[in-house]
Design a protein around this motif. Structure first.
Motif, PDB file in Angstrom:
ATOM      1  N   VAL A 395     -17.691  -5.750  74.543  1.00  0.00           N
ATOM      2  CA  VAL A 395     -18.923  -6.236  74.298  1.00  0.00           C
ATOM      3  C   VAL A 395     -18.837  -8.071  74.462  1.00  0.00           C
ATOM      4  O   VAL A 395     -20.041  -8.348  75.408  1.00  0.00           O
ATOM      5  N   SER A 396     -17.906  -8.809  73.812  1.00  0.00           N
ATOM      6  CA  SER A 396     -18.655  -9.680  74.120  1.00  0.00           C
ATOM      7  C   SER A 396     -18.246 -10.578  75.930  1.00  0.00           C
ATOM      8  O   SER A 396     -18.974 -11.801  76.215  1.00  0.00           O
ATOM      9  N   GLN A 397     -17.240  -9.954  76.050  1.00  0.00           N
ATOM     10  CA  GLN A 397     -16.483 -10.665  78.061  1.00  0.00           C
ATOM     11  C   GLN A 397     -18.623 -10.228  78.601  1.00  0.00           C
ATOM     12  O   GLN A 397     -18.821 -10.804  79.107  1.00  0.00           O
ATOM     13  N   ALA A 398     -18.939  -8.689  77.744  1.00  0.00           N
ATOM     14  CA  ALA A 398     -20.034  -8.447  78.859  1.00  0.00           C
ATOM     15  C   ALA A 398     -21.376  -9.711  78.328  1.00  0.00           C
ATOM     16  O   ALA A 398     -21.969  -9.539  79.536  1.00  0.00           O
ATOM     17  N   ILE A 399     -21.317  -9.930  77.119  1.00  0.00           N
ATOM     18  CA  ILE A 399     -22.512 -10.766  76.957  1.00  0.00           C
ATOM     19  C   ILE A 399     -22.446 -11.844  77.834  1.00  0.00           C
ATOM     20  O   ILE A 399     -23.440 -12.986  77.794  1.00  0.00           O
ATOM     21  N   VAL A 400     -20.947 -12.950  78.203  1.00  0.00           N
ATOM     22  CA  VAL A 400     -20.227 -14.457  77.980  1.00  0.00           C
ATOM     23  C   VAL A 400     -20.989 -14.329  79.605  1.00  0.00           C
ATOM     24  O   VAL A 400     -21.107 -15.035  80.421  1.00  0.00           O
ATOM     25  N   GLY A 401     -20.833 -13.151  80.072  1.00  0.00           N
ATOM     26  CA  GLY A 401     -20.810 -12.621  81.928  1.00  0.00           C
ATOM     27  C   GLY A 401     -19.673 -13.086  82.522  1.00  0.00           C
ATOM     28  O   GLY A 401     -18.999 -12.755  83.794  1.00  0.00           O
ATOM     29  N   GLU A 402     -18.222 -12.500  81.175  1.00  0.00           N
ATOM     30  CA  GLU A 402     -16.753 -12.917  81.906  1.00  0.00           C
ATOM     31  C   GLU A 402     -16.496 -11.268  82.744  1.00  0.00           C
ATOM     32  O   GLU A 402     -15.818 -11.191  83.682  1.00  0.00           O
ATOM     33  N   LEU A 403     -16.908 -10.146  82.321  1.00  0.00           N
ATOM     34  CA  LEU A 403     -17.464  -8.844  83.406  1.00  0.00           C
ATOM     35  C   LEU A 403     -18.658  -8.322  83.074  1.00  0.00           C
ATOM     36  O   LEU A 403     -19.651  -8.330  81.843  1.00  0.00           O
ATOM     37  N   SER A 404     -18.948  -7.552  83.838  1.00  0.00           N
ATOM     38  CA  SER A 404     -20.362  -6.728  83.942  1.00  0.00           C
ATOM     39  C   SER A 404     -19.852  -5.432  82.458  1.00  0.00           C
ATOM     40  O   SER A 404     -18.801  -5.179  82.455  1.00  0.00           O
TER      41      SER A 404
END
Length: 424
Positions: A395-404
């Motif tokens: 979820v954090s990766q999605a928040i920072v834009g690292e993953l969709s």
């Protein structure tokens, strides 16, 4: 000859004293305890009373940092050198080491008193043993700075309000009072689980196997990511660190710079002591999703371990602490929510607690009946910590834009598959 007879008599006496000393030592129990309040201190006093009722029993309560419970205790148990009892939070993860105390207690009483919570300590759905006393029930949910709502002349939403309704109300309060932060949620897979379940997340397949990602889970994660990137949520809590590192927003709430904080009942003591009369704060439970308005239950329990040489004494001690009058005192003095049905039904007189703390604790108690069966099942699942960690990371990766969001959900699914292949 008389002298020799006296010598023999003395030897017999010494031998008998040695046997008595051995018997006393043989009933010594080590109890590893950690707490974020006065739990260990109160437990130690109650244990002393137990010792007075059970001659020859010596229970040594070793107070340790919480990190020792998380990191050292599992290693000790695996090596066969653990204590007789401990106060733990990883209820399912340590279940292989618990001793079944059902032969030494009234099982019907325990079932009536603690119900489904007993399942959190069991190894499988088929397991009917009794393994632990849930001494510290917690519930996740929201707090508001009520003073800011009053200053803004905004009425808090009703008990069945949605997250969107809460976000709208909080935005009005923040704007009217020039408060910098609207909403925040602890960076925790446990914390986000309740709202996801409220949106319809099932977390388990029909056959009982874990299934983290589904339509309901994705629906809430999508909203949550958006809120973190449009200013509704305090973004740094989830975006400020990576992996499965926990982060809260207690300091922002205590300072008065946050309107709405989604955390849990364990914060009551801290808020009571650190906020004082700076502003009024209020427990508001969990906003509603499409299928529920549930938080996540949790907390800590006292368990005995199968490496103990004295399982019967362990059982007797846990049974003593489960006694209605003793449990009620434990709950009141430690200012916790009761997991004991009869104690909860009678209500708890939090003697000595401030008016805000007592009101908050009773408000949390009323949230228990709203907890979803899915939340109970998830809390009792022995591999839930792995699922919590996966949630935080992706979820954090999605928040920072690292993953969709789609990529994050795919990664979460593959992470769980990998985890399960390693533990099964």
């Amino acid at each position: 000859m008389k002298f020799r007879k006296n010598v023999v008599g003395q030897l017999v006496l010494l031998a008998s004293l040695g046997v008595a000393a051995s018997a006393t030592q043989a009933q010594e129990l080590r109890f590893m305890c950690s707490s974020d309040g006065n739990e260990c201190e109160v437990i130690d006093e109650l244990v002393t009373r137990f010792e007075q009722e059970n001659e020859g029993v010596d229970v040594i309560v070793d107070t340790v940092p919480y990190k020792a419970i998380l990191e050292n205790l599992p290693v000790q148990l695996a090596a066969g050198s653990g204590p007789d009892l401990a106060k733990v939070t990883d209820l399912g993860g340590l279940s292989e080491y618990y001793v079944d105390i059902s032969p030494y207690v009234d099982a019907d009483y325990w079932e009536e008193s603690f119900g489904d919570i007993l399942n959190w300590y069991r190894k499988s759905p088929e397991d009917k043993g009794i393994y632990g006393l849930h001494s510290q029930l917690t519930i996740t949910g929201g707090y508001i700075n009520r003073t800011l709502f009053d200053q803004a002349e905004v009425e808090p939403p009703a008990a069945d309000a949605t997250w969107e309704e809460w976000a709208d109300a909080v935005a009005k309060v923040a704007e009217a009072t020039e408060t910098p932060y609207l909403m925040a949620m602890d960076r925790s897979g446990h914390r986000i689980a309740g709202p996801a379940i409220s949106e319809g997340a099932k977390l388990f397949a029909d056959d009982g196997t874990p299934a983290l990602v589904d339509e309901g889970f994705t629906r809430f994660v999508t909203k949550f990511v958006e809120w973190n990137n449009n200013g509704v949520m305090l973004r740094d809590v989830w975006a400020g660190t990576g992996g499965d590192t926990y982060q809260d927003a207690a300091k922002e709430f205590i300072s008065g710079s946050l309107v709405y904080y989604y955390s849990g009942s364990w914060q009551v003591g801290k808020f009571d002591s650190e906020i004082g009369d700076a502003f009024d704060w209020q427990v508001v439970g969990t906003p509603c999703g499409e299928v529920a308005c549930t938080g996540m239950p949790g907390g800590a329990g006292i368990v005995g371990f199968n490496g103990s040489e004295h399982p019967e004494i362990v059982g007797k001690l846990l049974d003593y602490l489960a006694r209605e009058d003793v449990y009620a005192e434990l709950t009141a003095r430690t200012r916790n929510i009761p997991a004991h049905a009869a104690v909860a039904a009678s209500g708890v007189d939090y003697e000595g607690a401030s008016a805000p703390a007592a009101a908050a604790l009773n408000a949390w108690g009323k949230q228990v009946e709203k907890v979803s069966p899915v939340a109970y099942a998830y809390q009792g699942y022995k591999h839930n910590r792995a699922m919590f960690g996966i949630t935080m990371t992706r979820v954090s990766q999605a928040i920072v834009g690292e993953l969709s969001i789609e990529e994050a959900m795919e990664k979460a699914t593959s992470d769980l598959e990998q985890t399960m292949s390693e533990v099964e």
